[in-house]
Write an enzyme that holds these catalytic residues in place. Structure first.
Site, PDB file in Angstrom:
ATOM      1  N   LYS A  49      31.003  53.867  23.872  1.00  0.00           N
ATOM      2  CA  LYS A  49      30.791  53.610  24.917  1.00  0.00           C
ATOM      3  C   LYS A  49      31.523  53.971  26.312  1.00  0.00           C
ATOM      4  O   LYS A  49      32.892  53.406  25.955  1.00  0.00           O
ATOM      5  CB  LYS A  49      29.709  52.456  25.123  1.00  0.00           C
ATOM      6  N   TYR A 268      53.670  43.031  49.518  1.00  0.00           N
ATOM      7  CA  TYR A 268      52.762  42.376  49.977  1.00  0.00           C
ATOM      8  C   TYR A 268      53.742  40.763  50.040  1.00  0.00           C
ATOM      9  O   TYR A 268      53.665  40.276  49.412  1.00  0.00           O
ATOM     10  CB  TYR A 268      51.492  42.615  49.786  1.00  0.00           C
TER      11      TYR A 268
END
Length: 391
Positions: A49, A268
């Site tokens: 999956k 940042y």
């Protein structure tokens, strides 16, 4: 649009990619064979999956099928339809079950729905009335409280003489809530509950153990095991050395190496203040590529709990993330490496043989599953066997 001659055609996109992902299919199949051996008398399925945990369901699924896997588990019908092309004779179980409007895709692609609720069961009975006999699996809840039919109702269903003759489950399954923690008494409680279910469905295959449960021993193996994360090289049991081969290597190109003076700040929020003159490598990977912002060296809540941020591997050494990870870029501090050992165009390993995916996950405050399944779309992929011969 400007037209270029063939001289400028890029014949090897992997070598020139800003982000690249190498999947070792030999390691993948070796890991599956290892889990099959550890499963003893039980038959080992393969859980593919989430795009085979980020490795690519087409290539990974085909490799596992050629290695001998004949039972597969996917999450959605779309995954099952894709896998069927690469595993033509396999039994493919769809964990999300069947819903109105998907019947034709199940039947045309020979997919087995996993029935997990009373509502799905009622719909499935109605489907059988129209289409006739068709296999299914039953997912029974033994304590997870996620998906699954209530245990007592599932046992009553097994003994219900009024159920349609066309209702013919080929597998009953459950899932361990603490399979990664072998000290938990809940494992034994769920085992005893599932034994009751398995006995009620005598003659039908039973499955309880995923990767972590396989390591709990033969009591948990029943007829079919469901290895997932271990196939892809990840850890399955907390506190146990990982015996699996690494499968996936993610790399990012160094775009620039710059020198920054002591006292200046990085990225940042100026979350990292440099205490020395430093050399910084700016690389082409960020949180849009699954390189999680929580691995930043500062300016994120996790650093208040886990002081060490993320690291990469380049020029034979691990190097730390500097400042906050951004959408497309991450900065690494390469000051401690020899001068000129890192240059623009070089590649840094984000996870792989030298940076185990679970080490990367711990720095991000998560697990290897999330790192693998978060791999972005911008990685150029290459599939190799053994010592790196590209397929």
């Amino acid at each position: 649009m400007t037209e270029f001659s063939d001289t400028f055609e890029d014949e090897n996109t992997f070598d020139s990619a800003g982000l690249r992902l190498t999947v070792n299919l030999t390691a993948l199949t070796d890991n599956w064979k290892d889990m099959a051996r550890r499963s003893g008398k039980a038959r080992a399925a393969a859980v593919v999956k989430a795009d085979a945990y980020g490795t690519g369901i087409e290539d990974a699924g085909e490799a596992l099928y050629l290695a001998g896997a004949r039972d597969f588990f996917v999450a959605t019908v779309d995954e099952g339809v894709t896998l069927r092309l690469y595993a033509p004779e396999a039994r493919i179980f769809v964990l999300s079950g069947i819903w109105p409007g998907t019947e034709r895709r199940f039947f045309e692609n020979d997919l087995v729905p996993v029935i997990s609720s009373e509502e799905q069961l009622a719909f499935w009975m109605a489907v059988l009335a129209d289409y006739g006999d068709y296999p299914c699996a039953l997912h029974i809840d033994t304590g997870f409280n996620r998906l699954g039919l209530p245990m007592e109702e599932a046992i009553a269903l097994a003994d219900d003489v009024s159920r349609p003759a066309s209702f013919s489950p080929v597998l009953v399954m459950s899932h361990l809530t603490c399979g990664d923690d072998h000290t938990s008494p809940i494992n034994r409680q769920q085992l005893e509950s599932f034994r009751r279910v398995s006995a009620a469905y005598e003659g039908i295959d039973s499955s309880l153990a995923a990767s972590g449960g396989i390591f709990l021993g033969s009591d948990y193996h029943f007829d079919v095991t469901r290895p997932g994360i271990t196939i892809y090289g990840g850890e399955a049991v907390t506190g146990m050395a990982n015996p699996m081969r690494p499968v996936v290597t993610a790399e990012a190109r160094v775009i620039q190496v710059r020198t920054v003076k002591a006292g200046e700040a990085v990225s940042y929020g100026r979350a990292m203040q440099l205490t020395r003159d430093s050399r910084l490598a700016i690389v082409s990977a960020g949180y849009a590529d699954g390189y999680m912002r929580s691995q930043s060296s500062g300016g994120v809540p996790l650093r208040q709990v886990v002081p060490q941020g993320g690291q990469g591997f380049i020029a034979g050494r691990r190097v730390p993330v500097a400042g906050r990870i951004t959408m497309d870029l991450t900065i690494f501090d390469v000051t401690d490496l020899p001068e000129n050992s890192v240059r623009s165009g070089d590649y840094i390993e984000l996870f792989g043989r030298n940076m185990p995916v679970d080490d990367v996950a711990r720095a991000a405050g998560t697990i290897g599953y999330e790192i693998l399944t978060s791999i972005g779309l911008r990685h150029e992929r290459r599939y190799v066997e053994d010592e790196g011969a590209a397929l």
